[in-house]
Design an enzyme around this catalytic site. Structure first.
Site, PDB file in Angstrom:
ATOM      1  N   HIS A 398       0.824  -1.206   0.000  1.00  0.00           N
ATOM      2  CA  HIS A 398       0.000   0.000   0.000  1.00  0.00           C
ATOM      3  C   HIS A 398       0.864   1.264   0.000  1.00  0.00           C
ATOM      4  CE1 HIS A 398      -2.406   3.214   1.888  1.00  0.00           C
ATOM      5  NE2 HIS A 398      -3.418   2.674   1.191  1.00  0.00           N
ATOM      6  N   CYS A 710      -0.008  -4.837 -15.934  1.00  0.00           N
ATOM      7  CA  CYS A 710      -0.217  -3.675 -15.076  1.00  0.00           C
ATOM      8  C   CYS A 710       0.437  -3.862 -13.718  1.00  0.00           C
ATOM      9  CB  CYS A 710      -1.697  -3.350 -14.937  1.00  0.00           C
ATOM     10  SG  CYS A 710      -2.655  -4.716 -14.315  1.00  0.00           S
TER      11      CYS A 710
HETATM   12  C1  PEP Z   1      -0.966  -7.160  -9.596  1.00  0.00           C
HETATM   13  O1  PEP Z   1      -1.295  -8.088  -8.865  1.00  0.00           O
HETATM   14  O2  PEP Z   1       0.073  -7.161 -10.283  1.00  0.00           O
HETATM   15  C2  PEP Z   1      -1.792  -5.950  -9.697  1.00  0.00           C
HETATM   16  C3  PEP Z   1      -1.543  -5.021 -10.590  1.00  0.00           C
HETATM   17  O3  PEP Z   1      -2.809  -5.812  -8.807  1.00  0.00           O
HETATM   18  P1  PEP Z   1      -2.622  -5.407  -7.272  1.00  0.00           P
HETATM   19  O4  PEP Z   1      -1.222  -4.946  -7.071  1.00  0.00           O
HETATM   20  O5  PEP Z   1      -3.617  -4.349  -7.008  1.00  0.00           O
HETATM   21  O6  PEP Z   1      -2.934  -6.707  -6.567  1.00  0.00           O
END
Ligand code: PEP
Ligand code: MG
Length: 762
Positions: A398, A710
């Site tokens: 976070h 992402c």
């Molecule tokens: C991931 O898991 O790579 C992602 C982009 O989602 P988060 O970091 O929100 O779990």
């Protein structure tokens, strides 16, 4: 000494006058000298301050107290600072100086409301905007309050932080002075910002954004402003986007501001007339030509009169572009802690340890938050702090995600920062390397320098065109403007949970308390801010993916299940499919945006492990009235099972797939992404991870389905090079990483083409 002027008006000031008027004063003087309509101001010079010290006879006692002070002795430092500041505040200002200040103030008009700002100056240092010497007093009215504010600004030169900083930087206190800018406050009826040239491409198009009320609403992203594009070559307005402006910020009549609803009539009305756009564009051109580089400017209009409130080089963009080249100055000093560099930049400040929610109130502008781990309750305090340090977490925790969005340097996973550091201790964070240094030893990356010197000779870079779409990740609506300014080709991940967690109440609380519409309105507003920044470009909004522990501190959080391992628990699409109402509310938000014509909105489902989950989610959306076949619905590939079954997902009709490598790595390698004890085993380039990614890219390519990334690995140039060579269609990176990722993509693509051409020749 008496023959040096106490007061200088902006019209009399040039940038060479920094020793008398400080960086701030000189910058305002420069702007005035080239004909920009800056609100009236005068500067009480550094010489006036010196005269005050001498004539009130405090010069010797004051510097005597500071001489040889052991600034490492925090208690002594604080006591001396208090002592010296009292000396300055209690000293009697020379009568002739009072007279000069009062006369200048009278010349501005009768009881004009002003801002009083300090502007430090030092020999050999053009813009001595040291930490802690930037006191500003707003809404000052009347001579008595003005004189008091001036003396307070002077005293601020001897705050503990300022003394410490000077000692560490080797400045002699006797050589550091302070000027004070007294400027008429402008209560804009409409206001906004503008880029004199396109911030990324450098094309001669001025981009103006404006809304009702004070400019704060536009600057802070509280409102989606109108956008006007003016072609400087053809001298005409080439594009206008009129936004629905629901709120404005106005003075509250009590030294502060308030946010109020815009009346219906003005919500969709055009803010700027053609004539005003032209005038603003002209001022933008004047500033750009004078400073010889593109400017980021703030403006306001009162009763038809335009004011230019600020003009500075587009440093954020330039800094971002340089980010890949590690352009930050090196920091030298005693290293106190080592962690992971989670958000680039260097900043110094006093530590505030957050052990419980109660501690959040202690955080002031310019502090550094130190916590075991941050959580959504801390975001408002994180906005105020100049850097973040955590004990726990890795690059995708976070604290890391939010700091990058806020552009705040962060070092995470330092293991024991909350034990080693003490409240009030001054430290420097290098957010690129993840290091924490003793004292204020760095150079703040976010400090702005005044005027032409800062940017002379730098030209805006030409836009790099890539076949691979380079998109950006967004979590907080307030980051949307910065994200869009990167010139990204869209948003490859909008993490809606940060927005929802920021509401302070769980979705279930809204449902059980009959406040569904309130929830829909809030989430709609947040997403719309992002959509408006990315006009027509694809924006993939991800449905809620918050582990249950993140809900616990919110209202309604007491009803959340307590899970042994929330990362493997009730999150993502699993929860939405079982919590039909929670899912329905999110779909209602999407439906509202689609109905308003935001066809570029795509929906991405997180944590899908089986094609059945995608089919079920789509089915539910259809039940809620969505024309699912004609909407862009896709999935995150972040559980190995979803990669292995990617053909079945394609057969089920996904329009796109995006690697969530943060989770894909943790689930492939059984390494908790938030656990600093195993952080060095968390390997994005582990052969098993690469094999999974390659497999899915191949299958998506064959089927003609857009394949993206992402996760954090999409912000790593080396990884992106490999991904493009492997055939990925798009990459979504963090805001700070977009420029370097675009550059990497361009180089990789060019090399692929060159290699192919050479192979044909052979
Ligand atoms: C991931 O898991 O790579 C992602 C982009 O989602 P988060 O970091 O929100 O779990
Ligand atoms: Mg994930």
């Amino acid at each position: 000494m008496n023959n040096i002027e106490d007061i200088l008006w902006l019209a009399e000031i040039r940038k060479e006058d920094i020793p008398s008027v400080g960086g701030k004063g000189a910058s305002l003087g420069e702007m005035t000298s080239v004909g920009l309509p800056v609100p009236t101001a005068f500067v009480i010079t550094a010489q006036a301050f010196r005269r005050f010290l001498v004539e009130s006879k405090i010069e010797d006692p004051l510097f005597g107290k500071l001489k040889g002070l052991d600034v490492e002795n925090a208690e002594l430092l604080e006591a001396t600072a208090q002592d010296v500041m009292k000396l300055v505040l209690k000293a009697k200002m020379p009568a002739s100086l009072i007279k000069n200040i009062e006369e200048a103030y009278n010349k501005m008009g009768k009881n004009v409301v002003v801002a009083v700002r300090s502007s430090a100056t030092a020999e050999d240092l053009p813009d001595a905007s040291f930490a802690g010497q930037q006191e500003t007093y707003l809404n000052i009215k009347g001579k008595k309050d003005l004189l008091e504010a001036v003396q307070k600004c002077w005293a601020s030169l001897y705050g503990a932080r300022a003394i410490y900083y000077r000692a560490k930087q080797g400045f002699d206190d006797r050589n550091v002075d302070i000027a004070v800018v007294v400027q008429q406050l402008v209560y804009s009826q409409k206001a906004g910002v503008m880029f004199s040239s396109h911030p990324i491409t450098g094309e001669p198009t001025t981009i103006i954004e404006g809304s009702w009320g004070l400019g704060e609403a536009v600057v802070s992203g509280t409102v989606s402003p109108d956008k006007y594009v003016f072609d400087q070559k053809g001298k005409r307005v080439i594009d206008k986007y009129i936004a629905n402006k629901k709120t404005e910020i106005l003075p509250d009549g009590n030294n502060g501001t308030k946010e109020v609803a815009v009346d219906k009539k003005r919500q969709d009305a055009v803010v700027l007339s053609e004539d005003e756009i032209r005038k603003l564009a002209k001022f933008a051109k004047v500033a750009e030509e004078h400073y010889e580089c593109p400017q980021d400017m703030e403006w306001g209009i009162v009763d038809g009169k335009i004011f230019i409130l600020q003009s500075r080089p587009i440093t954020t963009i330039q800094r971002d572009l340089k980010a890949g080249k590690k352009s930050q100055p090196a920091v030298n000093g005693k290293i106190l802690l080592e962690g992971q560099g989670a958000s680039p930049g260097i900043a110094s400040g006093a530590v505030v340890i957050i052990s419980s929610i109660k501690d959040l109130a202690k955080v002031k502008e310019g502090n550094i938050i130190v916590a075991k781990m941050t959580n959504p309750d801390m975001v408002p305090a994180m906005r105020k702090s100049v850097a973040i340090i955590t004990d726990e977490g890795g690059m995708t925790c976070h604290a890391a995600i939010v700091s990058r969005e806020l552009g705040t340097p962060a070092a995470v996973g330092t293991k024991n920062a909350t034990h080693i550091l003490k409240d009030g201790q001054v430290v420097t964070v290098d957010g690129e390397k993840g290091l924490v240094f003793d004292g204020a030893v760095g150079q703040s990356g976010s400090e702005q320098t005044a005027g032409a010197a800062a940017c002379a000779g730098t030209a805006a870079p030409a836009k790099i065109i890539t076949a691979t779409s380079i998109k950006v990740n967004v979590s907080l609506p307030e980051a949307a403007k910065r994200a869009a300014a990167t010139g990204a080709d869209g948003v490859g991940l909008l993490r809606v949970e940060h927005l929802i967690l920021g509401l302070g109440k769980t979705p279930n609380w809204y449902i059980t308390n009959g406040k569904e519409n309130e929830f829909i309105d809030e989430v709609y507003k947040g997403i719309k801010i992002v959509m408006d920044e990315f006009n027509g470009k694809p924006v993939w909004v991800r449905t809620l993916d918050a582990p249950t522990d993140e809900f616990r501190n919110m209202k309604g959080g007491e009803n959340e299940p307590s899970e042994h391992n929330p990362m493997l628990g009730w999150r993502g699409i699993r929860r939405d499919l079982q919590s039909r109402d929670q899912f329905r509310l999110q779909v209602e938000v999407f439906k509202r945006l689609w109905a308003e014509g935001y066809d570029n909105l795509g929906v991405m489902f997180p944590l899908v492990g089986h094609p059945k989950e995608f089919i079920a989610a789509k089915q539910l959306m259809a039940e809620f009235g969505v024309d699912v076949e004609n909407r862009t619905l896709g999935v995150m590939l972040e559980i190995p099972s979803s990669v292995i079954l990617v053909d079945d997902f394609i057969a089920a009709g996904i329009k796109f797939a995006s690697f969530g490598t943060n989770d894909l790595i943790q689930y492939t390698l059984a390494i908790d992404r938030n656990n600093q004890n195993v952080a060095d085993m968390y390997m994005p380039k582990h052969p098993a991870v690469l094999k999974l990614i390659k497999f899915a890219i191949d299958r998506c390519r064959k089927a003609g389905v857009e394949c993206s990334i992402c996760g954090q690995a999409g912000s790593d140039p080396e990884m992106v090079k490999w991904l493009i060579e492997t055939g990925i269609t798009s990459v979504s990176a963090n805001i700070d990483a977009v420029p370097k990722i675009r550059e990497t993509a361009a180089k990789t693509e060019a090399k692929l083409i060159l290699d192919a051409a050479r192979a044909r020749l052979n």
